[in-house]
Write an enzyme that holds these catalytic residues in place. Structure first.
Site, PDB file in Angstrom:
ATOM      1  N   GLU A 133      16.924  -4.930   0.188  1.00  0.00           N
ATOM      2  CA  GLU A 133      17.958  -4.390  -0.712  1.00  0.00           C
ATOM      3  C   GLU A 133      17.876  -2.865  -0.794  1.00  0.00           C
ATOM      4  OE1 GLU A 133      17.783  -6.043  -4.640  1.00  0.00           O
ATOM      5  OE2 GLU A 133      17.380  -8.046  -3.846  1.00  0.00           O
TER       6      GLU A 133
ATOM      7  N   ASP B 104      -2.815  -6.727  -0.571  1.00  0.00           N
ATOM      8  CA  ASP B 104      -4.237  -7.050  -0.650  1.00  0.00           C
ATOM      9  C   ASP B 104      -4.465  -8.572  -0.622  1.00  0.00           C
ATOM     10  OD1 ASP B 104      -6.943  -5.838  -1.290  1.00  0.00           O
ATOM     11  OD2 ASP B 104      -6.788  -7.246  -2.947  1.00  0.00           O
TER      12      ASP B 104
HETATM   13  C1  BGC Z   1      -9.802  -4.874  -0.583  1.00  0.00           C
HETATM   14  C2  BGC Z   1     -11.163  -4.698  -1.138  1.00  0.00           C
HETATM   15  C3  BGC Z   1     -11.214  -5.416  -2.468  1.00  0.00           C
HETATM   16  C4  BGC Z   1     -10.759  -6.862  -2.343  1.00  0.00           C
HETATM   17  C5  BGC Z   1     -10.439  -7.450  -3.671  1.00  0.00           C
HETATM   18  C6  BGC Z   1      -9.827  -6.375  -0.334  1.00  0.00           C
HETATM   19  O1  BGC Z   1      -9.379  -6.887   0.663  1.00  0.00           O
HETATM   20  O2  BGC Z   1      -9.556  -4.152   0.588  1.00  0.00           O
HETATM   21  O3  BGC Z   1     -11.519  -3.365  -1.257  1.00  0.00           O
HETATM   22  O4  BGC Z   1     -12.525  -5.399  -2.942  1.00  0.00           O
HETATM   23  O5  BGC Z   1      -9.608  -6.965  -1.582  1.00  0.00           O
HETATM   24  O6  BGC Z   1      -9.261  -6.904  -4.161  1.00  0.00           O
END
Ligand code: BGC
Length: 582
Positions: free
Chosen positions: A282, A230
């Site tokens: 790993e 993310d």
């Molecule tokens: C996720 C979102 C989220 C954000 C903060 C993004 O890129 O896909 O759904 O709100 O990251 O974590």
């Protein structure tokens, strides 16, 4: 020069434009189809109105029938759900809303028995303000090692009551929140690129690196095939945290073309992913990292997928391309050339849990009246039939492209967004933080319809759902589409089978330029000719075997109507003579 012939006669003589040779490697992730599950809205087995892990396990056979390689699960970790689980309070446990670690193990075991890999979401930029580390940082006070896990700074101004810099949150409002110190006095500020309940970690601190290595190993040991990372581009912030006058999401504008925002894409970030790649190596079974990084242009995004870093990155430039043949050809070509140049696969994606679903996007002919990332009851409503027709055609084009594909749950049913959702149901922090100016992403996160006749369309047996489903979804329910050969679901199944049998994911791409009209996108991949008609008039289909078409109506007349796609077999076509000659 190559010639396409039909029944022995020339249809057209075209000079092909080679763009992408057949793939270099055979690793599964170079040509994978990965299906995104948003657990809260997939299937709810315990009837509390929220989807759960046992619900996913119970339906995995449906995804096996679709023939996907892997599922990616959006976060199911312990979380107060202030940002749909992207606010993690415990990275190594399952939120009771979704089940238990035992349920997760059962899901992985079931997926394994069906030949499906499981990828999980990793949220390393920030956690929830409920996380024990952040709570400890609040208690420990300024200058403590606990505070060093996050980005705390004194405020500006004589009383320190101005935020340390001008950064804005992605969800609206300032990216800084002031805390009350243990003494009861107003104190330092912490940065949060997202909601104030999502404090950013301090990736200049080795202890943060160690913590995430522990988390990676925890899930790798539990059998996950990899991680969708993310906001992968945000972890490191520029020294001194300078002001930024570009867009909060760091995407280039005319004023700041290709400019490096201080909170995104810092060069030091790559060392983190190099190390993670070593950690993954790993473990057996080609585990992967996929970057969610809104980096433009594509030539910069490729820095994330160098051979020693991540395996894949989402191609948001492709997702953002509208219904425009020239733009589509350009982004496909650019993507393949750019990713090829670093030996990485290109990925393709049209929908996810953060954007308006493509069946809705393609049905909007005017720019929505309101700014923001959702469509609401006051906005122009999409033309549902047009949107669906274009979405099916766009998806079929995508599934014929070489590289990796990401599907978002429900797109195989042709689901649109819930564009008449009443505001009272909205939970996205962007809606709250902008006082409703931005509608947020709830419209694309509505629970799936499984059974047209059941309460909550079969999402569960109690009839409760955390977001209401639009009534028009009944006809799109999975049970209605299951046995209907003309359904969107049947089309996706056929396309995914063909994608595998014809090895399109690992294939090549040669343009067939100006096929009929410039509004026709035409390419050849591994002996399959793919045509997408983005124009207003029907075009002729050469007399080759039709492998798949979205336009059954005109197929008998060998025509392809506007907003339709067809796949044709060039080799061994069964038509008289050689259907395809070098
Ligand atoms: C996720 C979102 C989220 C954000 C903060 C993004 O890129 O896909 O759904 O709100 O990251 O974590």
């Amino acid at each position: 020069m190559k010639t396409i012939t039909s029944n022995g006669s020339d249809v057209s003589t075209v000079k092909l434009v080679p763009v992408h040779p057949a793939d270099h490697g055979t690793e599964w992730w170079r040509s994978s189809v990965i299906y995104q599950i948003y657990p809260r809205s997939f299937r709810d087995l315990n009837g509390d109105g929220e989807g759960d892990l046992p619900g996913i396990t119970a339906e995995l056979h449906q995804l096996a029938a679709l023939d996907v390689d892997a599922v990616w699960l959006s976060p199911f970790y312990v979380s107060p759900q202030r940002d749909g689980g992207y606010d993690v309070a415990d990275y190594c446990d399952v939120d009771p809303l979704f089940g238990t670690l035992g349920d997760f193990d059962a899901l992985v075991a079931r997926a394994d028995s069906l030949g499906i890999k499981v990828i999980v979401d990793l949220v390393p930029n920030h956690c929830s303000s409920d996380h024990v580390l952040f709570q400890a940082a609040l208690k420990a006070g300024p200058g403590s090692p606990e505070r060093e896990m996050f980005v705390f700074r004194d405020g500006r101004g004589p009383a320190g009551d101005l935020p340390p810099n001008n950064w804005e949150s992605h969800f609206g409002g300032p990216a800084w929140t002031r805390v009350t110190e243990p003494s009861g006095e107003p104190g330092q500020w912490y940065v949060h690129l997202f909601d104030s309940s999502q404090p950013d970690f301090n990736w200049d601190n080795p202890a943060v690196h160690a913590e995430f290595e522990r988390i990676l190993r925890f899930w790798l040991n539990r059998g996950v095939a990899g991680f969708r990372v993310d906001v992968a581009h945000a972890l490191i912030k520029a020294q001194g945290l300078p002001d930024w006058h570009g867009r909060p999401d760091g995407v280039s504008t005319d004023d700041f073309p290709g400019h490096l925002a201080p909170m995104f894409g810092q060069p030091e970030i790559h060392a983190i992913y190099r190390h993670w790649r070593e950690v993954l190596a790993e473990f057996d079974g080609e585990r992967i990292l996929c970057a969610e990084a809104s980096i433009d242009p594509l030539s910069r995004l490729t820095n994330w997928v160098m051979p020693d870093q991540m395996h894949q990155a989402f191609n948001f430039a492709y997702l953002a391309t509208g219904w425009d043949a020239e733009a589509l050809k350009k982004v496909i070509e650019n993507s393949l050339r750019m990713f090829d140049s670093v030996g990485a696969p290109t990925t393709w994606v049209l929908s996810n849990h953060d954007v308006v679903r493509h069946a809705t996007r393609f049905g909007i002919t005017e720019v929505p009246a309101r700014p923001g990332d959702g469509i609401g009851p006051e906005d122009e409503q999409p033309d549902a039939a047009l949107g669906l027709r274009r979405a099916k055609a766009a998806s079929m084009l995508m599934l014929a492209l070489p590289g990796g594909v990401y599907l978002y749950q429900g797109e195989e049913l042709g689901l649109p967004d819930h564009t008449s959702l009443e505001h009272g149901f909205r939970q996205d922090p962007a809606f709250r933080r902008t006082a409703g100016e931005r509608l947020g992403r709830d419209g694309c996160r509505v629970p799936l319809p499984w059974d047209h006749a059941a309460p909550a369309l079969g999402f569960n047996s109690s009839g409760e759902a955390w977001l209401p489903q639009p009534s028009e979804w009944a006809g799109l329910s999975r049970n209605v589409q299951h046995a209907d050969p003309s359904s969107v679901l049947s089309l996706y199944r056929r396309a995914l089978q063909l994608r595998r049998s014809e090895q399109l994911g690992a294939g090549s791409l040669d343009w067939v330029p100006d096929f009929e009209t410039p509004e026709c996108v035409a390419f050849i991949n591994n002996g399959v000719l793919v045509l997408l008609n983005m124009g207003e008039k029907a075009v002729e289909i050469p007399a080759l075997d039709i492998l798949l078409t979205t336009d059954e109506e005109l197929a008998g007349q060998r025509k392809l109507g506007p907003a339709h796609c067809v796949w044709l077999r060039l080799k061994n076509s069964g038509v008289a003579g050689d259907s395809w000659q070098e």
